[in-house]
Design an enzyme around this catalytic site. Structure first.
Site: not given
Length: 837
Positions: A235-238, A240-243, A368
C-alpha cells in the site's frame, strides 16, 4: 514532473525556499573529524556531494567490481567511520564515507531513497582476492556494531557489512525511457543499467565469489516460513518499511501490516521506524474500543524486521474520495454539483473532527492528520490510521514527521496543533493545493476566499476558518495583481523576481528550478538557464550579459547531450535567439555529435525535439534524416502527448511538411495523430483527455490540450474526420476551474497557452479566468511575483515547472509572444501560411 514527493523531499532539506542538492545541507557542526585528518603520504582526499573520498597512491581501481558497504546507527556513525578509515589507511584500500552526522540522518530518513539508505562507508577492493581478505577482517573489526540493513546488498556475517557488484567509476548509459542512468559494462563491453533497486541482484554473467556463498545461502532466512500472514500487495513504501495489505493464513481475512526496519527511517528527532512502530502499537492499544481507529491484532519480528498487524478498515482514503468527487475539475461545474459536494465535505469533515476529539479524550495527540491517513468507510464513517508519531496530548515535543501542508506551526503543541491541522484539512478538501500555504501564511486566508467564492458554504464558514488560523487580515498583495491583470505590471513583477533569484556565482545553476536541473544540468531549456533567459527575452526583458556568459560557460562545460528541452539542441536555439550566433553553432555541433544516442521520439529529449532545432537552423537534410528515424520507430511509441509522445512527433512532421512541401511528412503526421487520439477518451461531461502514466489529462505537455493544438495545425492543411470533435472536447476540458499546478507543461499556464493557440473567440473569457486564477498559486519572492514548482514544495523559476513558464504563457495570453517553448511554433497560421506559399 516525474519525481514523487519522497524523492523531492531530499531536495527540500538545504533551503526553505528553493530545491537544492542535498549536499548543500548546513552540516558544519556535525562534520566527522575523519574528513580533515592528516593522511599518509600520497593519499588524496576529495569531497563529492555528501561524501569524502580517500584514495591511496599507486592503486588502480577497476571500472567495476564487488564493493563493500558498512552501515551504523546515527549515534555510532562517527566511531565506525574512524575505525574503518583507520583500517583502510593501513591496508591501502580506497574508501568513501558520509561527511557528517547530518548527512547520515538525511540518507537514513523516512523518505530517503531506499536504494542508498544505510550506506555510511563504501570500500573498493581491487579484486576478488582482496574482497575475500577484507570481508572477514571487517566483520571482526565491527563485531557488536549495529546499523540499518542495506537493501541493495548482501549481508556478510553478523556485523553491519554488506556487498554488491557495481560500478566503481561513474559510467552512464541511456535507459529505456531515454534518461541517463548509472551503468556497468558487460563482458562484451556493452554498457547496461546498473540495477540499484532496493533488493540484492547479481548480473547474469557474473559468478558469485566463494567468500559470499555462505552469506548467499543464508539470505532470506529468519522465520518467514512461519509468518502467519500472506502479503497480497504493498500500500505504501518508505525507507522505514512498507505498509501491506495481507491475509491471515488461518482465517483468510484481510489485515494491514506496518513494517519497521531497525535503525532506518529516521524522523526529525532521530527516532527510527521500529521505535515509532512500537509507539504506534502502544497508542492504538490505548485507543482500543474506539471505532475510529484500527484494532491491534498482532506484533511480529521476522528476520530483524518488525510488523504491526492491524485491523483492515474497508473504504477509500479521504484523498481518493476527494479526487473522485471534486466538482471543480470538470468544465463549468453546475451549482447543484458544487452544493452536493459541499454537503458531503461538511459531513465527512464533521466525522473527522469527532474522531479527532475522541482520540484527544483518551489523552492522545494524533500528530499526523492528512488526507491519506483518513479512511472513509462505505457508510460514511471515518477512521484515522497511521499513529506512528502519536504521543501524549501534553507532550511538549514537536512531531518529528509531518506531511507537507499539514504541519502545525512551531509554537503549537497538543490539542491546539491537531486542531490547526484539522483546519488545514478543511481547506484542502475544498481546494486541494497544499502545501502552497506553507510558503506564505497569508494564502491561508486568501484561499479561504477562493473556497467561499466557488462553494455554497454556511454563513461564517470563511471568517471562522481565517480566525482559527490566527489571521486577522486576508489581504494577499501578490493575488491583487491578478484581480484586473495587465501585462506590463505582471511582466515586470515576474521578471524582477526571476532576476532577483539568480546566482551567477554558482556553477551548478543560475536560476533555482526543479531538481531535474541537477541531473540534466543547470543550462537546459526545461529546468535550467536557457529556458529562463529565453522566456525573459520573449517577454521583452533584457537579461544581464553576465547571465548570458554564465549560460555559454555552463554549456561548454556540460557533457554532450542531445535534446531540445533537456539537452544541447535547445540551448543552441536559445543562444541563437539571444544573439550569440557563434556559440550557438558551436553548441549545435556538439548536440549533433550526440544524436545517435537519441532513443525516444518526443520533443522533450527525443528525435522530434532535436529535429525542431535543426529546422530552426535551416538544416533540412539533417531534419529529414531524423524524420526517417522517427517514422521507423513510430510503432514503439505508446505516449500520446506533445512533450514526450505522438502529438509532438506529429507536430514535427507538420513542420517538415511546411518546410519541404513533402506529402510523406503530412501522411506521417496523420498516422501519429490518429494513434495519439486513440490514447484519449471522451468523458461524460463532453471533455476529451489524453492518457499519460495511467491518468487522463488535459495539460499542454502531456494531455489533450497539446494534442488539440497539433490537430488544429493539421486541419489547417488537410481535412480529417473526427479531429474537430477531439479539439472541441479538449477545449471543454480546459474550462475546468481547478488546476493543481501553475506550470507550463502540466498546469494552468499551459492551458492558457493552448486555448490562445486554438484561437476561438468564445475561449477568450476562459483564458481571462485562468489568468485571474493564477492568483491562487502566486507567491512573493523579495516583494515580486513567483510561483511554486514541483508538487508546490518549493519556488521554481524554470520554464517547465516554474515562474518563467508562467511568464511565457502570460506573454502569449497578452499577444506578446509567438511561442512558449524555443523552436516550437504552435500557432496554426504558421502551418497554414507555409501551405499557401
Amino acid at each position: 514532473m516525474d519525481a514523487t514527493i519522497p524523492q523531492l523531499l531530499a531536495f527540500c532539506q538545504a533551503d526553505p525556499l528553493f530545491f537544492e542538492p542535498p549536499s548543500r545541507i548546513p552540516d558544519g557542526r556535525s562534520r566527522f573529524a575523519a574528513g580533515t585528518r592528516p593522511l599518509p603520504d600520497g593519499w588524496s582526499a576529495a569531497e563529492r556531494d555528501l561524501w569524502i573520498v580517500l584514495r591511496p597512491p599507486g592503486v588502480q581501481l577497476p571500472d567495476q567490481g564487488w564493493k563493500i558497504h558498512v552501515s551504523a546507527t546515527a549515534g555510532d556513525a562517527e566511531r565506525v567511520v574512524d575505525l574503518v578509515v583507520d583500517y583502510c589507511l593501513e591496508r591501502r584500500i580506497a574508501v568513501k564515507f558520509l561527511r557528517s552526522g547530518a548527512a547520515v540522518r538525511l540518507l537514513n530518513s523516512k523518505y530517503a531513497d531506499r536504494g542508498g539508505s544505510g550506506k555510511l562507508l563504501a570500500l573498493y577492493p581491487v579484486d576478488v582476492a582482496e574482497l575475500s581478505r577484507v570481508l572477514p577482517e571487517l566483520e571482526k573489526l565491527l563485531d557488536g556494531c549495529a546499523g540499518p540493513y542495506v537493501l541493495t546488498d548482501l549481508r556478510y556475517g553478523g556485523a553491519p557489512v554488506y556487498v554488491r557488484y557495481g560500478a566503481f567509476k561513474p559510467m552512464t548509459c541511456l535507459g529505456p525511457d531515454g534518461e541517463s542512468v548509472y551503468a556497468i559494462r558487460t563482458p562484451d563491453g556493452e554498457l547496461v543499467p546498473d540495477d540499484r533497486s532496493p533488493v540484492f541482484t547479481v548480473p547474469a554473467w557474473l559468478e558469485v565469489p566463494e567468500v559470499l556463498r555462505e552469506a548467499l545461502a543464508r539470505r532470506g532466512g529468519g522465520g518467514a516460513e512461519q509468518f502467519p500472514y500472506q502479503i497480497e500487495r504493498p500500500l505504501h513504501f518508505s525507507n522505514g518499511g512498507g505498509v501491506y495489505l495481507a491475509r491471515d493464513r488461518g482465517s483468510g481475512g484481510y489485515v494491514v501490516l506496518s513494517e519497521g526496519r531497525p535503525h532506518a527511517g529516521l524522523d526529525g528527532e532521530g527516532v527510527d521506524a521500529v521505535t515509532r512502530l512500537g509507539r504506534e502499537r502502544d497508542m492504538l492499544r490505548r485507543l482500543e474500543g474506539l471505532d475510529c481507529v484500527p484494532r491491534v491484532l498482532d506484533y511480529r519480528v521476522i528476520w530483524e524486521h518488525h510488523f504491526l498487524v492491524e485491523e483492515y478498515i474497508e473504504g477509500k482514503t479521504l484523498m481518493e474520495e476527494v479526487f473522485d468527487r471534486y466538482p471543480l475539475v470538470g468544465p463549468d461545474p453546475a451549482p447543484e454539483d458544487t452544493a452536493a459536494y459541499a454537503r458531503w465535505a461538511i459531513d465527512v469533515l464533521a466525522e473527522v473532527d469527532q474522531a479527532l476529539m475522541a482520540v484527544h479524550a483518551r489523552g492522545v495527540r494524533y500528530g499526523d492528520l492528512h488526507p491519506g491517513n483518513v479512511i472513509v468507510r462505505p457508510d460514511g464513517r471515518v477512521a484515522l490510521v497511521d499513529f506512528e508519531i502519536a504521543c501524549d496530548l501534553g507532550d511538549p515535543q514537536r512531531a518529528g514527521l509531518a506531511a507537507p501542508g499539514f504541519a502545525a506551526p512551531a509554537g503549537l503543541r497538543g490539542r491546539a496543533a491537531d486542531q490547526y491541522v484539522m483546519n488545514c484539512l478543511r481547506q484542502w478538501v475544498f481546494l486541494p493545493i497544499s502545501p502552497l500555504q506553507d510558503r506564505d501564511r497569508v494564502k491561508l486566508a486568501a484561499l479561504t476566499g477562493v473556497i467561499t467564492e466557488h462553494f455554497p458554504l454556511p454563513r461564517g464558514f470563511g471568517p471562522r476558518m481565517v480566525r482559527q488560523f490566527g489571521l486577522t487580515d486576508g489581504t494577499d498583495p501578490t493575488a491583487a495583481l491578478f484581480a484586473e491583470p495587465g501585462w506590463p505590471a505582471l511582466r515586470d513583477s515576474i521578471a524582477a523576481g526571476i532576476l532577483a533569484s539568480a546566482t551567477p556565482e554558482r556553477r551548478d545553476r543560475l536560476y533555482p528550478g526543479d531538481p531535474r536541473q541537477f541531473v540534466t544540468g543547470g543550462h537546459t531549456v526545461a529546468h535550467g538557464a536557457a529556458g529562463v533567459l529565453w522566456a525573459l527575452r520573449a517577454a521583452g526583458v533584457p537579461a544581464p550579459e553576465e547571465h548570458l556568459d554564465w549560460l555559454v560557460t555552463a554549456t561548454r562545460q556540460a557533457e554532450p547531450r542531445a535534446g531540445l528541452l533537456d539537452g544541447l539542441h535547445g540551448v543552441a536555439v536559445v543562444l541563437d535567439e539571444l544573439g550569440r550566433g557563434e556559440e550557438a553553432r558551436e553548441t549545435l555541433a556538439r548536440a549533433r555529435a550526440a544524436e545517435d544516442g537519441l532513443l525516444t521520439p518526443g520533443i522533450h529529449g527525443g528525435l522530434a525535439g532535436a529535429g525542431l532545432s535543426l529546422l530552426h537552423f535551416g538544416d533540412l537534410d539533417g531534419a529529414a534524416r531524423l524524420g526517417d528515424r522517427l517514422a521507423a520507430g513510430l510503432d514503439g511509441c505508446d505516449r500520446g502527448g506533445l512533450q514526450h509522445g505522438l502529438a509532438g512527433v506529429a507536430h514535427y512532421f507538420l513542420r517538415l511538411h511546411a518546410a519541404t512541401g513533402g506529402e510523406l511528412h503530412l501522411d506521417r503526421a496523420l498516422l501519429a495523430l490518429r494513434r495519439a487520439v486513440e490514447r484519449g477518451r471522451m468523458l461524460p461531461d463532453g471533455g476529451f483527455q489524453l492518457l499519460e502514466e495511467n491518468r487522463y489529462h488535459a495539460y499542454l505537455g502531456t494531455g489533450s490540450s497539446g494534442l488539440a493544438v497539433v490537430l488544429a495545425q493539421y486541419l489547417a492543411v488537410r481535412e480529417e474526420p473526427g479531429f474537430a470533435e477531439v479539439i472541441a472536447g479538449a477545449r471543454t476540458s480546459c474550462r475546468a476551474p481547478f488546476v493543481r499546478h501553475p506550470f507550463l507543461l502540466m498546469g494552468r499556464a499551459g492551458t492558457i497557452a493552448a486555448l490562445h493557440y486554438l484561437g476561438l473567440a468564445e475561449d477568450r473569457q476562459v483564458i481571462h479566468d485562468h489568468v485571474r486564477r493564477l492568483a491562487w498559486h502566486a507567491l512573493s519572492y523579495r516583494g515580486h511575483l513567483a510561483f511554486p514548482g514541483n508538487q508546490l514544495l518549493r519556488l521554481s523559476m524554470d520554464l517547465a515547472t516554474g515562474t518563467a513558464g508562467v511568464l511565457a504563457a502570460l506573454g502569449v495570453a497578452f499577444d506578446r509572444n509567438a511561442s512558449v517553448i524555443p523552436a516550437l511554433d504552435l500557432r496554426t497560421p504558421a502551418v497554414e501560411g507555409a501551405r499557401r506559399r
